[in-house]
Design an enzyme around this catalytic site. Sequence first.
Site, mmCIF file in Angstrom:
data_model
loop_
_atom_site.group_PDB
_atom_site.id
_atom_site.type_symbol
_atom_site.label_atom_id
_atom_site.label_comp_id
_atom_site.label_asym_id
_atom_site.label_seq_id
_atom_site.Cartn_x
_atom_site.Cartn_y
_atom_site.Cartn_z
ATOM 1 N N TYR A 191 -33.200 65.898 -43.237
ATOM 2 C CA TYR A 191 -34.247 64.946 -43.824
ATOM 3 C C TYR A 191 -34.947 64.211 -42.546
ATOM 4 C CZ TYR A 191 -36.073 60.425 -45.728
ATOM 5 O OH TYR A 191 -36.779 59.344 -45.853
ATOM 6 N N LYS A 214 -38.785 64.100 -41.119
ATOM 7 C CA LYS A 214 -39.493 62.755 -41.045
ATOM 8 C C LYS A 214 -40.018 62.653 -39.863
ATOM 9 C CE LYS A 214 -39.717 60.749 -45.017
ATOM 10 N NZ LYS A 214 -41.031 60.289 -45.739
#
Length: 351
Positions: free
Chosen positions: A151, A155
């Site tokens: 994740y 990002k």
Amino acid sequence: MNNKVALVTGITGQDGAYLAQFLLTKGYKVYGTYRRLSTPNFWRLQYLNIFDDVELLPCDLLDSYSIIETLRASKPDEIYNLAAQSFVGASFEQPIASGEITGLGVAKLLEAIRLIVPEARFYQASTSEMYGDNKHSYQDEKTEFVPSSPYAAAKLYAHSMVNIYRQGYGLFASTGILFNHESPLRGIEFVTRKITNAVAKIKLGIEDTLELGNLDAKRDWGFAPEYVEAMWLILQHDKADDFVVATNETHTIQEFVERAFTRVGLNWENHVKINEKFKRPVDVNYLKGNYAKANELLGWTPKTTFAELADIMIDADLERWTNWQNGIHFSWDAWNYPNEKKILSRKLKYD
Ligand code: NAP
Ligand code: G4F
């Protein structure tokens, strides 16, 4: 009305719902994107009583053409990209999908903006997870990024792309590097809401135990409605930039557990068990932000304390489960979510 149009991707999520509510109070016409699911998911908009006040557009960040259609239909002045596969735990289970949605999806969006609405102001939901398992006493806009999860890596790619499109094409493209922010609308898998939901059920005799992973990790937790205001302030600033949004405080997961159980008059040690399956392959052990830049340039400051935040969340979940026990039906996520213990993790499957 202020005649401005805002487009909020991910309006069905925690921040999307609060941001839509905030923008409506400012007089914006608000468009929000949702993706087709087998069971519709508008409970947060209904909970805030704004479902009828926003315009919905079907859009998936995996599908460039739906992004293009969304921009053409809404012609936004401001775009807030909140859509993401946002759960760190799930990004270890589904690293590819997380990368495609949370990372590459932002590149698709930026390209479409560059071609269709280059004058629009763009906000990207960046995250303190990008700092990873860092060794600094606090993190700010100058701290290096060392992502520790699929994740966070996705990002960071998205964050870098925003900076590239700002510099390379002159887009008004900004980021908010937001530290954890919670509320009664927080997704039920995230640790704070998992705790407050379980504590409410334990207090009312519906359940007896709460299984958690790493209790020693520290997070800088704020109150989500205050953080969406920071997003808006970031787009009202005179130039596109990156801003940390945080409380400058940090607390362990165990402190949150203690506060939630104390609120309902119970001893957490009688109910909490550690289950290895809720520990991550790599965790971020320490996050504490420094919001000095947002304070100085935007005039933003957090207001709700750690203890107040925990109390707001536990009180909301207690009220929901009490209503449920009394046969009062309303739109909400927890009642049809299986106890998380039922979900096998990859680790348990293959060990
Ligand atoms: P959330 O509740 O998980 O909401 C995520 C939203 O993204 C939901 O509306 C979801 O739709 C949508 N979405 C997921 N996959 C999508 C796809 N393929 N195409 C289009 N939309 C998709 O997250 P949140 O807590 O509101 O956070 C908002 C944003 O801020 C996220 O980008 C998150 O990564 C970031 N962020 C959050 C925090 C925090 O502490 N909350 C901190 C820093 C950054 P469904 O409802 O259909 O799933
Ligand atoms: O609540 P969490 O799942 O949030 P996490 O990983 O910090 O991510 C959230 O905040 C980020 C900002 O820093 C956002 F970008 C992201 O989208 C999301 O909103 O976990 C917090 C901590 C972790 O250290 C985790 O290992 O709680 C620990 N934890 C311990 N037991 C648990 C559990 N987390 C979850 N979800 N479930 C547990 O049982």
